[in-house]
Design a protein around this motif. Sequence first.
Motif, short mmCIF file in Angstrom:
data_model
loop_
_atom_site.label_atom_id
_atom_site.label_comp_id
_atom_site.label_asym_id
_atom_site.label_seq_id
_atom_site.Cartn_x
_atom_site.Cartn_y
_atom_site.Cartn_z
N ASN A 39 49.19 49.99 38.86
CA ASN A 39 50.06 48.85 39.16
C ASN A 39 49.80 48.23 40.54
O ASN A 39 50.64 47.50 41.04
CB ASN A 39 51.52 49.28 39.03
CG ASN A 39 52.40 48.17 38.54
OD1 ASN A 39 51.91 47.18 38.00
ND2 ASN A 39 53.69 48.30 38.76
N ARG A 40 48.68 48.55 41.17
CA ARG A 40 48.36 47.98 42.48
C ARG A 40 47.04 47.21 42.36
O ARG A 40 46.06 47.74 41.84
CB ARG A 40 48.22 49.10 43.50
CG ARG A 40 48.17 48.64 44.94
CD ARG A 40 48.16 49.85 45.87
NE ARG A 40 48.23 49.46 47.25
CZ ARG A 40 49.33 49.47 48.01
NH1 ARG A 40 50.47 49.89 47.49
NH2 ARG A 40 49.31 49.09 49.26
N GLU A 41 47.02 45.99 42.88
CA GLU A 41 45.80 45.17 42.84
C GLU A 41 44.83 45.68 43.90
O GLU A 41 45.18 45.74 45.09
CB GLU A 41 46.12 43.72 43.22
CG GLU A 41 46.41 42.79 42.08
CD GLU A 41 46.45 41.36 42.60
OE1 GLU A 41 45.39 40.76 42.81
OE2 GLU A 41 47.56 40.87 42.82
N VAL A 42 43.61 46.00 43.49
CA VAL A 42 42.59 46.40 44.45
C VAL A 42 41.35 45.53 44.25
O VAL A 42 41.16 44.94 43.19
CB VAL A 42 42.19 47.90 44.32
CG1 VAL A 42 43.37 48.81 44.59
CG2 VAL A 42 41.57 48.19 42.98
N VAL A 43 40.52 45.48 45.30
CA VAL A 43 39.23 44.82 45.19
C VAL A 43 38.19 45.88 45.52
O VAL A 43 38.39 46.70 46.43
CB VAL A 43 39.14 43.58 46.12
CG1 VAL A 43 39.37 43.93 47.58
CG2 VAL A 43 37.80 42.87 45.95
N VAL A 44 37.10 45.88 44.75
CA VAL A 44 36.01 46.83 44.98
C VAL A 44 34.75 46.03 45.29
O VAL A 44 34.40 45.10 44.56
CB VAL A 44 35.81 47.73 43.74
CG1 VAL A 44 34.59 48.64 43.92
CG2 VAL A 44 37.06 48.56 43.48
N PHE A 45 34.11 46.40 46.39
CA PHE A 45 32.87 45.75 46.80
C PHE A 45 31.72 46.73 46.65
O PHE A 45 31.89 47.93 46.91
CB PHE A 45 32.94 45.32 48.28
CG PHE A 45 34.01 44.31 48.57
CD1 PHE A 45 33.84 42.98 48.21
CD2 PHE A 45 35.19 44.68 49.20
CE1 PHE A 45 34.82 42.03 48.49
CE2 PHE A 45 36.18 43.75 49.47
CZ PHE A 45 35.99 42.42 49.12
#
Length: 160
Positions: A39-45
């Motif tokens: 339920n948490r928005e994450v960004v992966v690079f």
Amino acid sequence: MNEDSSVKISNKEEARSPVCIGREDDIKKLRRTTATVHNREVVVFYHDGSFYAMDHRCYHAGGPLHLGEIEDFNGQPCIICPWHKYKITLSTGEGLYQTINPRDPTVAPKWKSKGIKQRTHKVNVDSGNVYVTLSDLADNIDSDYYAEKFKKAINSPMKK
Ligand code: FES
């Protein structure tokens, strides 16, 4: 231990379990992706052979970090927020800023850290799949505010 505390512990443990966010090859090709982890928005690079994960919304005012450019500052790869150009180190989530001496413009500007502002998360690759494990959410970090705000926006029912 009462029933409430056991529920809290199991929820906390569940929030720390790794979540598969996609195939390694696909994310390497894309170089970045967003995902929802517990339920948490994450960004992966994927940058220079390493994966990095952090909260998706910038700690300053909620800018979408997946749209930023990556550049090295002070020898560290940083995401530059697309909204107001804040620089955030990919590995630690520190906010970086440059000091200048207005009385002596001949002095070269120096990079300084504001401390950890953006919550980073752990990334693992197993059998060609990429997993994100949320960091311990016990301490407050500035990006928590926008992580919660956008969580509520995503989960609120549509008004007719
Ligand atoms: Fe990211 Fe302002 S919202 S720098």
